[in-house]
Write an enzyme that holds these catalytic residues in place. Structure first.
Site, PDB file in Angstrom:
ATOM      1  N   ASP A 110      -8.172   6.383   7.797  1.00 12.26           N
ATOM      2  CA  ASP A 110      -7.591   7.624   7.295  1.00 12.26           C
ATOM      3  C   ASP A 110      -8.668   8.707   7.331  1.00 12.26           C
ATOM      4  O   ASP A 110      -8.992   9.227   8.397  1.00 12.26           O
ATOM      5  CB  ASP A 110      -7.056   7.325   5.884  1.00 12.26           C
ATOM      6  CG  ASP A 110      -6.227   8.440   5.288  1.00 12.26           C
ATOM      7  OD1 ASP A 110      -5.503   9.111   6.031  1.00 12.26           O
ATOM      8  OD2 ASP A 110      -6.305   8.640   4.060  1.00 12.26           O
ATOM      9  N   SER A 111      -9.288   9.033   6.204  1.00  8.19           N
ATOM     10  CA  SER A 111     -10.359  10.035   6.223  1.00  8.19           C
ATOM     11  C   SER A 111     -11.602   9.493   6.941  1.00  8.19           C
ATOM     12  O   SER A 111     -12.411  10.248   7.450  1.00  8.19           O
ATOM     13  CB  SER A 111     -10.747  10.432   4.791  1.00  8.19           C
ATOM     14  OG  SER A 111     -11.477   9.400   4.171  1.00  8.19           O
TER      15      SER A 111
ATOM     16  N   ASP B  59      -0.381  -1.104   0.762  1.00 10.81           N
ATOM     17  CA  ASP B  59       0.317  -1.020  -0.521  1.00 10.81           C
ATOM     18  C   ASP B  59       0.549   0.408  -0.972  1.00 10.81           C
ATOM     19  O   ASP B  59      -0.114   1.350  -0.515  1.00 10.81           O
ATOM     20  CB  ASP B  59      -0.506  -1.717  -1.610  1.00 10.81           C
ATOM     21  CG  ASP B  59      -1.746  -0.894  -1.993  1.00 10.81           C
ATOM     22  OD1 ASP B  59      -2.561  -0.582  -1.105  1.00 10.81           O
ATOM     23  OD2 ASP B  59      -1.886  -0.537  -3.182  1.00 10.81           O
TER      24      ASP B  59
END
Ligand code: IMP
Ligand code: MG
Length: 176
Positions: A101-102, A157
């Protein structure tokens, strides 16, 4: 608020793509022993499915780091919750991630693992959200490039739920 999950990447699509990744890894690591580091908890399903398809000798270790709280937004620093069991000096290590992600988690992990002097470090991620990148991390093996959507399932999750879904789904919140 009601949560609904819509199928985004089906079980069959996941299997086909993991077959392709394993084929490539088996070729790239011919003659080597691959030391897989599964990043708990999100990567467990992906690690199992990938490892079952590897024909090169494989060793598996686990690390758990925390970067996200129970919500959908990233929180500050990463913390090592579970460290490696065995030394990785001189080993060909491959970090297995659920999603890039980042890039914060992976950039910190790579820095940390470099200090252990492995023979090499590669990164294999099931999903990649390149539009979210803040740290310059690139995966050597990437299952699917996706847009900036919050996904769950196949290990991923939301507040510890949905990891057991056999597919990747998009989580939607609706008014009751
Ligand atoms: P990064 O450090 O920002 O690259 O975040 C990586 C971690 O954030 C992943 O290992 C996931 O645990 C979590 N994460 C990022 N995006 C999602 C998502 O769409 N669904 C579930 N978890 C996510
Ligand atoms: Mg996670």
């Amino acid at each position: 608020m009601k949560e609904t999950v819509e199928i985004f990447i089906s079980e069959a699509e996941l299997k086909t793509r993991i077959d392709e990744l394993a084929f490539k890894i088996n070729n790239d690591y011919k003659g080597e022993t691959l030391h897989i580091i599964c990043i708990l908890k999100g990567s467990i399903f992906f690690t199992c499915e990938l490892a079952k398809r590897l024909t090169v000798p494989v060793e598996i270790d686990f690390m758990q780091v925390s970067s996200y709280g129970d919500g959908t937004e990233s929180s500050g620093q990463i913390k090592i919750i579970k460290d490696l069991d065995s030394p990785v000096t001189g080993k060909h290590i491959m970090i297995i991630e659920d999603i890039l992600d980042s890039g914060r988690t992976l950039s910190r992990l790579i820095e940390y693992l470099k200090t252990k002097n492995p023979a090499g470090i590669s990164v294999c991620t099931l999903l990649d959200k390149p539009s979210r990148r803040e740290y310059p991390v690139k995966a050597d093996y990437n299952g699917f490039e996706i847009e900036d959507r919050f996904v769950v399932g196949f290990g991923l999750d939301y507040a510890q739920r949905y990891r057991n879904l056999p597919y990747i789904g998009i989580l939607n919140f609706e008014e009751d």
